[in-house]
Design a protein around this motif. Structure first.
Motif, PDB file in Angstrom:
ATOM      1  N   SER A   1      83.107 -27.720 -13.868  1.00  0.00           N
ATOM      2  CA  SER A   1      83.278 -29.051 -13.271  1.00  0.00           C
ATOM      3  C   SER A   1      82.738 -30.148 -14.168  1.00  0.00           C
ATOM      4  O   SER A   1      83.328 -31.235 -14.280  1.00  0.00           O
ATOM      5  CB  SER A   1      82.586 -29.106 -11.904  1.00  0.00           C
ATOM      6  OG  SER A   1      83.195 -28.227 -10.982  1.00  0.00           O
ATOM      7  N   TYR A   2      81.607 -29.889 -14.828  1.00  0.00           N
ATOM      8  CA  TYR A   2      80.965 -30.924 -15.633  1.00  0.00           C
ATOM      9  C   TYR A   2      81.710 -31.242 -16.918  1.00  0.00           C
ATOM     10  O   TYR A   2      81.400 -32.221 -17.591  1.00  0.00           O
ATOM     11  CB  TYR A   2      79.525 -30.523 -15.947  1.00  0.00           C
ATOM     12  CG  TYR A   2      78.531 -30.859 -14.843  1.00  0.00           C
ATOM     13  CD1 TYR A   2      78.939 -31.455 -13.646  1.00  0.00           C
ATOM     14  CD2 TYR A   2      77.183 -30.571 -14.990  1.00  0.00           C
ATOM     15  CE1 TYR A   2      78.039 -31.750 -12.644  1.00  0.00           C
ATOM     16  CE2 TYR A   2      76.266 -30.867 -13.987  1.00  0.00           C
ATOM     17  CZ  TYR A   2      76.696 -31.452 -12.819  1.00  0.00           C
ATOM     18  OH  TYR A   2      75.798 -31.762 -11.835  1.00  0.00           O
ATOM     19  N   ARG A   3      82.704 -30.436 -17.264  1.00  0.00           N
ATOM     20  CA  ARG A   3      83.519 -30.808 -18.431  1.00  0.00           C
ATOM     21  C   ARG A   3      84.301 -32.082 -18.142  1.00  0.00           C
ATOM     22  O   ARG A   3      84.638 -32.837 -19.055  1.00  0.00           O
ATOM     23  CB  ARG A   3      84.469 -29.672 -18.809  1.00  0.00           C
ATOM     24  CG  ARG A   3      83.794 -28.403 -19.251  1.00  0.00           C
ATOM     25  CD  ARG A   3      84.813 -27.434 -19.843  1.00  0.00           C
ATOM     26  NE  ARG A   3      85.161 -27.812 -21.208  1.00  0.00           N
ATOM     27  CZ  ARG A   3      84.469 -27.488 -22.292  1.00  0.00           C
ATOM     28  NH1 ARG A   3      83.356 -26.786 -22.180  1.00  0.00           N
ATOM     29  NH2 ARG A   3      84.884 -27.844 -23.486  1.00  0.00           N
ATOM     30  N   VAL A   4      84.605 -32.285 -16.870  1.00  0.00           N
ATOM     31  CA  VAL A   4      85.368 -33.464 -16.485  1.00  0.00           C
ATOM     32  C   VAL A   4      84.443 -34.619 -16.139  1.00  0.00           C
ATOM     33  O   VAL A   4      84.602 -35.738 -16.612  1.00  0.00           O
ATOM     34  CB  VAL A   4      86.281 -33.149 -15.283  1.00  0.00           C
ATOM     35  CG1 VAL A   4      87.076 -34.380 -14.853  1.00  0.00           C
ATOM     36  CG2 VAL A   4      87.229 -32.006 -15.627  1.00  0.00           C
ATOM     37  N   TRP A   5      83.452 -34.334 -15.301  1.00  0.00           N
ATOM     38  CA  TRP A   5      82.637 -35.422 -14.741  1.00  0.00           C
ATOM     39  C   TRP A   5      81.243 -34.895 -14.467  1.00  0.00           C
ATOM     40  O   TRP A   5      81.053 -34.013 -13.649  1.00  0.00           O
ATOM     41  CB  TRP A   5      83.272 -35.909 -13.446  1.00  0.00           C
ATOM     42  CG  TRP A   5      82.713 -37.203 -12.928  1.00  0.00           C
ATOM     43  CD1 TRP A   5      81.936 -37.368 -11.831  1.00  0.00           C
ATOM     44  CD2 TRP A   5      82.918 -38.498 -13.474  1.00  0.00           C
ATOM     45  NE1 TRP A   5      81.641 -38.690 -11.655  1.00  0.00           N
ATOM     46  CE2 TRP A   5      82.239 -39.423 -12.644  1.00  0.00           C
ATOM     47  CE3 TRP A   5      83.618 -38.979 -14.578  1.00  0.00           C
ATOM     48  CZ2 TRP A   5      82.226 -40.796 -12.888  1.00  0.00           C
ATOM     49  CZ3 TRP A   5      83.611 -40.346 -14.820  1.00  0.00           C
ATOM     50  CH2 TRP A   5      82.919 -41.234 -13.987  1.00  0.00           C
ATOM     51  N   SER A   6      80.274 -35.429 -15.170  1.00  0.00           N
ATOM     52  CA  SER A   6      78.888 -35.025 -14.988  1.00  0.00           C
ATOM     53  C   SER A   6      78.025 -36.278 -14.987  1.00  0.00           C
ATOM     54  O   SER A   6      78.517 -37.383 -15.244  1.00  0.00           O
ATOM     55  CB  SER A   6      78.459 -34.093 -16.131  1.00  0.00           C
ATOM     56  OG  SER A   6      78.147 -34.830 -17.298  1.00  0.00           O
ATOM     57  N   PRO A   7      76.719 -36.126 -14.719  1.00  0.00           N
ATOM     58  CA  PRO A   7      75.854 -37.309 -14.741  1.00  0.00           C
ATOM     59  C   PRO A   7      75.815 -38.034 -16.080  1.00  0.00           C
ATOM     60  O   PRO A   7      75.429 -39.198 -16.146  1.00  0.00           O
ATOM     61  CB  PRO A   7      74.475 -36.734 -14.376  1.00  0.00           C
ATOM     62  CG  PRO A   7      74.776 -35.500 -13.599  1.00  0.00           C
ATOM     63  CD  PRO A   7      76.006 -34.925 -14.231  1.00  0.00           C
ATOM     64  N   SER A   8      76.206 -37.348 -17.171  1.00  0.00           N
ATOM     65  CA  SER A   8      76.050 -37.994 -18.483  1.00  0.00           C
ATOM     66  C   SER A   8      77.256 -37.877 -19.400  1.00  0.00           C
ATOM     67  O   SER A   8      77.407 -38.685 -20.319  1.00  0.00           O
ATOM     68  CB  SER A   8      74.824 -37.396 -19.198  1.00  0.00           C
ATOM     69  OG  SER A   8      74.956 -35.986 -19.319  1.00  0.00           O
ATOM     70  N   VAL A   9      78.126 -36.865 -19.207  1.00  0.00           N
ATOM     71  CA  VAL A   9      79.239 -36.661 -20.131  1.00  0.00           C
ATOM     72  C   VAL A   9      80.507 -36.364 -19.338  1.00  0.00           C
ATOM     73  O   VAL A   9      80.488 -36.266 -18.124  1.00  0.00           O
ATOM     74  CB  VAL A   9      78.951 -35.502 -21.112  1.00  0.00           C
ATOM     75  CG1 VAL A   9      77.762 -35.823 -21.991  1.00  0.00           C
ATOM     76  CG2 VAL A   9      78.699 -34.206 -20.342  1.00  0.00           C
ATOM     77  N   GLY A  10      81.605 -36.168 -20.050  1.00  0.00           N
ATOM     78  CA  GLY A  10      82.862 -35.804 -19.407  1.00  0.00           C
ATOM     79  C   GLY A  10      84.033 -36.493 -20.078  1.00  0.00           C
ATOM     80  O   GLY A  10      83.879 -37.469 -20.809  1.00  0.00           O
ATOM     81  N   TYR A  11      85.221 -35.983 -19.815  1.00  0.00           N
ATOM     82  CA  TYR A  11      86.419 -36.508 -20.450  1.00  0.00           C
ATOM     83  C   TYR A  11      86.622 -38.016 -20.271  1.00  0.00           C
ATOM     84  O   TYR A  11      87.061 -38.695 -21.211  1.00  0.00           O
ATOM     85  CB  TYR A  11      87.660 -35.785 -19.910  1.00  0.00           C
ATOM     86  CG  TYR A  11      87.690 -34.298 -20.130  1.00  0.00           C
ATOM     87  CD1 TYR A  11      87.158 -33.718 -21.282  1.00  0.00           C
ATOM     88  CD2 TYR A  11      88.264 -33.457 -19.185  1.00  0.00           C
ATOM     89  CE1 TYR A  11      87.197 -32.344 -21.477  1.00  0.00           C
ATOM     90  CE2 TYR A  11      88.315 -32.080 -19.375  1.00  0.00           C
ATOM     91  CZ  TYR A  11      87.778 -31.523 -20.517  1.00  0.00           C
ATOM     92  OH  TYR A  11      87.815 -30.172 -20.699  1.00  0.00           O
ATOM     93  N   PRO A  12      86.353 -38.586 -19.085  1.00  0.00           N
ATOM     94  CA  PRO A  12      86.661 -40.022 -18.909  1.00  0.00           C
ATOM     95  C   PRO A  12      85.946 -40.951 -19.881  1.00  0.00           C
ATOM     96  O   PRO A  12      86.340 -42.112 -20.011  1.00  0.00           O
ATOM     97  CB  PRO A  12      86.213 -40.297 -17.463  1.00  0.00           C
ATOM     98  CG  PRO A  12      86.358 -38.975 -16.777  1.00  0.00           C
ATOM     99  CD  PRO A  12      85.941 -37.972 -17.805  1.00  0.00           C
ATOM    100  N   GLY A  13      84.905 -40.459 -20.564  1.00  0.00           N
ATOM    101  CA  GLY A  13      84.203 -41.294 -21.533  1.00  0.00           C
ATOM    102  C   GLY A  13      84.808 -41.293 -22.916  1.00  0.00           C
ATOM    103  O   GLY A  13      84.253 -41.910 -23.843  1.00  0.00           O
TER     104      GLY A  13
END
Length: 486
Positions: free
Chosen positions: A233-245
């Motif tokens: 899950s954190y590959r997409v959206w995590s507290p600090s990283v992820g694809y949307p950035g």
């Protein structure tokens, strides 16, 4: 093709009760932005999968308070106006931002067309065929999305029954699964779920010690919990990283203030808004393709690792807020479709939580700890020192509410409205927004206003006022019968 294992995508659609609450930067503007940029494209995607005969595409949680807003005539008129205004803003942008103006005009035109041809009677007429056909599995929840561990058990049970009944009225049947608000859990809640007819619910991965490779029965009940796989899950959206950035994606926070449009790409996390490069859809599309491949590879690797560890095919559950797809992450719907099409080609069985159980991904019983999916995976976001005043206020509302007499022989519209206001004051969103310092003043104001309305209605009812003499504010859950608290 041999299956690498099973993957479930769970989307959670939720906004607090915002209709009739005022505009920018909070209130209805939040609802209309999410409606235009997330709910319209996600439903369009699901309808295309349904037309292809695809079943068990994903599990979709829709909170009752959001479903009420998406069916509400006031909201429907409001979002239609908002979409028209979006198109006007796109035209106005042509004076200075020609490429952006063309792109935004096309986007707004598609949204207006979709809304005017499909959405004018609300969300429920669109959602029901997707549920009835088996394209999606629906999750429900308590009426106003409260943080359940902080509710008196009597009120907790009433809120859940009210929410499930609302879904049944809108869609013809109550869901068997829920997305527990904020994944909040305290030991013993599974018995309340069983009593309400809930057979499965979501928790965050750490509540299961990180072993999310199968669903688990909870305690001595038959109720099943699924844990979110944080590694995936954190590959997409995590507290600090992820694809949307990624630098190529559209920057959510940078506005062209004369038009309210978003003209920039992320460019760099430390780049000032005025220095960000212009948004280029073609560049963003390349990033979507790259990140879809990366995510599919990550799921396949995770499933192969689980097979090696467990000696059997494993399960990966990735769960996100629906609003990520399109609203927070402009390119999210395109990425979502690419992933859902590529995973089966990579040998992964894509299904719903219900389908995962049918495929045999059920482990033994587990004793869950008190938990949530908030920071620290505990209750701190909703019960920490930053929100001590909110917690105290909520406890007082509950105490006063449960001290009332609900044994009347017939429905009392004033008491029903008072209970609705009390439930709205107890929404988990207010504490979350305060802890995260996201429109904290607005959140405190909303909790306070609903609590004051509750007390005013109770007081005036006690003084003999009748419904015809009071201005009962429009709100969700007109079917709510306060006698259910007796």
């Amino acid at each position: 093709m041999t299956s690498e294992g099973t993957f479930c995508l769970v989307l959670h659609s939720h906004l607090p009760w915002l209709a009739h609450q005022g505009g920018w930067p909070v209130g209805e503007e939040w609802l209309y932005q999410a409606w235009a940029h997330s709910y319209l494209p996600v439903v369009d995607l699901l309808e295309r999968f349904a037309a292809e005969g695809r079943r068990d595409v994903l599990t979709l949680g829709v909170t009752p308070v959001l479903a009420a807003q998406l069916d509400d005539p006031y909201s429907l008129r409001g979002v239609h106006d908002w979409l028209g205004n979006w198109q006007l803003r796109a035209q106005y942008a042509g004076r200075r931002l020609a490429d952006l103006s063309t792109y935004e005009h096309r986007q707004s035109e598609r949204a207006l067309s979709a809304f005017e041809t499909k959405w004018r009677h609300g969300f429920s007429p669109l959602l029901r065929p997707l549920v009835d056909s088996g394209t999606v599995e629906l999750l429900g929840g308590p009426a106003t999305h409260p943080f359940q561990p902080l509710l008196d058990p009597r009120l907790r049970a009433f809120a859940l029954r009210t929410g499930l009944a609302d879904t049944a009225l809108r869609l013809g049947s109550a869901p068997e699964g829920i997305w527990a608000p904020e994944c909040g859990y305290e030991p013993g809640m599974e018995h309340g779920y069983a009593a309400a007819g809930v057979r499965r619910f979501m928790v965050d991965g750490p509540a299961l010690g990180g072993d999310t490779s199968a669903a688990r029965t909870v305690g001595d009940s038959d109720v099943v919990c699924f844990g979110r796989d944080l590694e995936v899950s954190y590959r997409v959206w995590s507290p600090s990283v992820g694809y949307p950035g990624d630098p190529a994606y559209r920057d959510f926070h940078t506005y062209d203030h004369p038009t309210g449009l978003k003209p920039s790409r992320v460019t760099g996390m430390d780049v000032a808004p005025q220095d960000k490069a212009p948004y280029e859809p073609a560049l963003a599309a390349e990033a979507v393709a790259r990140h879809a491949v990366d995510f599919v590879d990550a799921v396949v690797r995770r499933l192969r690792d689980l097979r090696e560890q467990k000696g059997r095919p494993g399960l990966v559950v990735a769960a996100y807020d629906t609003e990520l797809y399109g609203h927070w992450w402009h390119e999210g719907p395109a990425w979502l479709e690419a992933v859902l099409r590529a995973l089966p080609e990579a040998g992964v069985h894509v299904t719903t939580l219900r389908g995962a159980l049918e495929a045999g991904h059920l482990g033994g019983p587990v004793e869950l700890p008190a938990s949530s999916w908030g920071a620290g995976k505990d209750w701190g976001t909703w019960a920490g020192p930053q929100v001590a005043d909110v917690v105290h206020g909520n406890a007082e509302v509950q105490r006063e509410l449960l001290a009332l007499d609900f044994t009347g022989p017939t429905r009392d519209p004033v008491l029903d409205q008072a209970v609705r206001e009390a439930l709205l004051s107890l929404s988990s969103d207010w504490a979350f927004m305060v802890t995260k310092d996201s429109a904290a003043d607005y959140a405190r104001y909303r909790a306070k206003v609903h609590a004051e309305r509750f007390r005013e209605l109770v007081s005036r009812r006690g003084n003999g006022a009748r419904a015809a003499e009071l201005r009962l504010v429009d709100g969700p859950f007109g079917h709510l019968d306060s006698r259910g608290l007796a």
